[in-house]
Design a protein around this motif. Structure first.
Motif, PDB file in Angstrom:
ATOM      1  N   UNK A 139       0.016  16.339  -9.497  1.00 21.95           N
ATOM      2  CA  UNK A 139       0.609  17.625  -9.880  1.00 21.95           C
ATOM      3  C   UNK A 139       1.928  17.851  -9.143  1.00 21.95           C
ATOM      4  N   UNK A 140       1.970  17.459  -7.879  1.00 17.35           N
ATOM      5  CA  UNK A 140       3.172  17.669  -7.069  1.00 17.35           C
ATOM      6  C   UNK A 140       4.279  16.703  -7.512  1.00 17.35           C
ATOM      7  N   UNK A 141       3.902  15.477  -7.867  1.00 14.19           N
ATOM      8  CA  UNK A 141       4.901  14.535  -8.391  1.00 14.19           C
ATOM      9  C   UNK A 141       5.561  15.119  -9.637  1.00 14.19           C
ATOM     10  N   UNK A 142       4.748  15.697 -10.517  1.00 25.50           N
ATOM     11  CA  UNK A 142       5.303  16.286 -11.745  1.00 25.50           C
ATOM     12  C   UNK A 142       6.185  17.504 -11.420  1.00 25.50           C
ATOM     13  N   UNK A 143       5.676  18.400 -10.577  1.00 19.81           N
ATOM     14  CA  UNK A 143       6.413  19.630 -10.265  1.00 19.81           C
ATOM     15  C   UNK A 143       7.752  19.311  -9.592  1.00 19.81           C
ATOM     16  N   UNK A 144       7.756  18.337  -8.694  1.00 19.33           N
ATOM     17  CA  UNK A 144       9.002  17.999  -7.988  1.00 19.33           C
ATOM     18  C   UNK A 144      10.005  17.328  -8.922  1.00 19.33           C
ATOM     19  N   UNK A 145       9.518  16.510  -9.843  1.00 17.00           N
ATOM     20  CA  UNK A 145      10.402  15.903 -10.842  1.00 17.00           C
ATOM     21  C   UNK A 145      11.024  16.993 -11.712  1.00 17.00           C
ATOM     22  N   UNK A 146      10.203  17.945 -12.137  1.00 16.90           N
ATOM     23  CA  UNK A 146      10.691  19.055 -12.966  1.00 16.90           C
ATOM     24  C   UNK A 146      11.626  19.967 -12.177  1.00 16.90           C
ATOM     25  N   UNK A 147      11.333  20.190 -10.903  1.00 17.07           N
ATOM     26  CA  UNK A 147      12.162  21.084 -10.082  1.00 17.07           C
ATOM     27  C   UNK A 147      13.530  20.446  -9.829  1.00 17.07           C
ATOM     28  N   UNK A 148      13.560  19.143  -9.559  1.00 20.23           N
ATOM     29  CA  UNK A 148      14.849  18.456  -9.392  1.00 20.23           C
ATOM     30  C   UNK A 148      15.704  18.645 -10.640  1.00 20.23           C
ATOM     31  N   UNK A 149      15.079  18.509 -11.777  1.00 24.82           N
ATOM     32  CA  UNK A 149      15.817  18.654 -13.040  1.00 24.82           C
ATOM     33  C   UNK A 149      16.238  20.109 -13.271  1.00 24.82           C
ATOM     34  N   UNK A 150      15.385  21.048 -12.927  1.00 22.15           N
ATOM     35  CA  UNK A 150      15.747  22.463 -13.074  1.00 22.15           C
ATOM     36  C   UNK A 150      16.923  22.808 -12.157  1.00 22.15           C
ATOM     37  N   UNK A 151      16.911  22.278 -10.938  1.00 19.32           N
ATOM     38  CA  UNK A 151      18.045  22.488 -10.020  1.00 19.32           C
ATOM     39  C   UNK A 151      19.342  21.965 -10.635  1.00 19.32           C
ATOM     40  N   UNK A 152      19.252  20.809 -11.321  1.00 24.54           N
ATOM     41  CA  UNK A 152      20.442  20.240 -11.972  1.00 24.54           C
ATOM     42  C   UNK A 152      21.027  21.183 -13.006  1.00 24.54           C
ATOM     43  N   UNK A 153      20.205  22.046 -13.582  1.00 28.64           N
ATOM     44  CA  UNK A 153      20.687  22.978 -14.605  1.00 28.64           C
ATOM     45  C   UNK A 153      21.048  24.352 -14.064  1.00 28.64           C
ATOM     46  N   UNK A 154      21.005  24.518 -12.760  1.00 30.40           N
ATOM     47  CA  UNK A 154      21.422  25.790 -12.163  1.00 30.40           C
ATOM     48  C   UNK A 154      22.951  25.857 -12.087  1.00 30.40           C
TER      49      UNK A 154
END
Lengths: 134, 134, 134, 134
Positions: D32-47
């Motif tokens: 779950x953390x691997x998925x969340x961190x992958x998604x969070x890195x990508x969300x940061x890229x779109x900030x």
């Protein structure tokens, strides 16, 4: 992991026309299937008749690698590339189909039975998402 | 990594009709490209103008994941599944093409220039292997 | 992969006090060892006496996962975290030691012999880099 | 994923003295953390303010790689190696602590807030399992 939905809902830009429920289901299944296939390969290694399971183990290991890569690609939305998404979903559905078929043949072994069910779920989620992408 | 060839040469069963040189080249490029794309994504993060590179970073990250999974699948020969191999080679060539195109647009940044060259090499190796598989 | 050095040399910010040659060697070994261990696990699956190799296969699979994760962490320099780098290098050296020992026991099988050598190389590269980090 | 428990329950050999609930929780959190961190890195890229988030993105990417490798190692029970398990749990708890701290600093961004919570959960699960291993 309703966390998958949380991460989609807090993405700071648009997700395009994607079916959000199908995307969330597919991401969830990809990680769950990667775990189940890794565990199933290892369970096969501990079976007395491991010699008859070598092809199953290999199929499990491939399925785990492909599911994980697919889950990673689906977890990213910045600069979305529909063609790569489709190609990975096709490859993942194919890996899950092979692994589900293989594990089903050994469903007397309960880990293979559980793993086969998960592979079917992941294959279906990939195909549903593919269809919704048009 | 002539080690890739060593591992192929010491595989205890037949490898089928595969072109061993093309297989070895492709395996090598997949791991090299996974590393280069991981490093290039990170180098982009350290560029003053990171805001213009977000799509490039995402493409790098996808390419790294897909290349690694492809390298893993190609490193296994037990119970070979030609359809999955082809599907992953198609996906990998596609990821490398996107990433090579994207990095080439930024080739004034030397890490993108180096990474673009590696993506071209990996794409070519995937396509050569695909062709040889018929 | 002199590409590893190219990616280090084109990183747009400082790399700190790290020994660049030791870092490059270690990155290279991590990816090479991930590939070799993946291939060795699969080669073991094709051995007539696979039943005696199940612990070796598991050790190979762990070593591949840990080496790959370590190679990824070492390929990133933005916001360097010395403690995580050290923890992963320790874990990686440990995985390589176990896998090298296990494969050496089976060195009559040439894939295990080759893999053991690579595990020794990767373990040494991790320890050299660790020492240089102080 | 009660599937994680299903895979543990159907493992055909003994699991040793491990606390099965803590093991299952930890495996689940790692993926779950691997998925969340992958998604969070990508969300940061779109900030809009991605330039201030580069260290956060790097920390997310490391955390994803380390969590995934840890989840994989924990999913295997054949030829269990307590030392490697401990080393990976230490590294994973450390990666989650760094990533949780970093994301908490940006908790006004909801993806970082969600990701920080998951990192705390995964760190805790790793430490609980570590303690139970003695």
């Amino acid at each position: 992991m309703t966390l998958v939905e949380d991460m989609l809902d807090t993405y700071p830009a648009g997700l395009g026309n994607v079916d959000r429920k199908k995307l969330a289901d597919c991401i969830r299944e990809c990680y769950a299937c990667a775990q189940a296939c890794t565990a199933c390969a290892d369970a096969c290694l501990s079976e007395p008749d491991v010699a008859s399971l070598t092809k199953c183990i290999r199929t499990n290991l491939d399925c785990a690698d492909v599911c994980f890569a697919t889950g990673q690609v689906l977890s990213r939305h910045t600069g979305y590339d529909a063609n790569l998404t489709r190609a990975m979903l096709e490859a993942c559905a194919m890996a899950c189909k092979s692994c589900g078929d293989m594990c089903e043949e050994h469903s007397a072994m309960l880990h293979c039975s559980k793993c086969a069910m998960e592979c079917r779920n992941c294959e279906r989620a990939c195909r549903e998402l593919l269809k919704s992408l048009g």
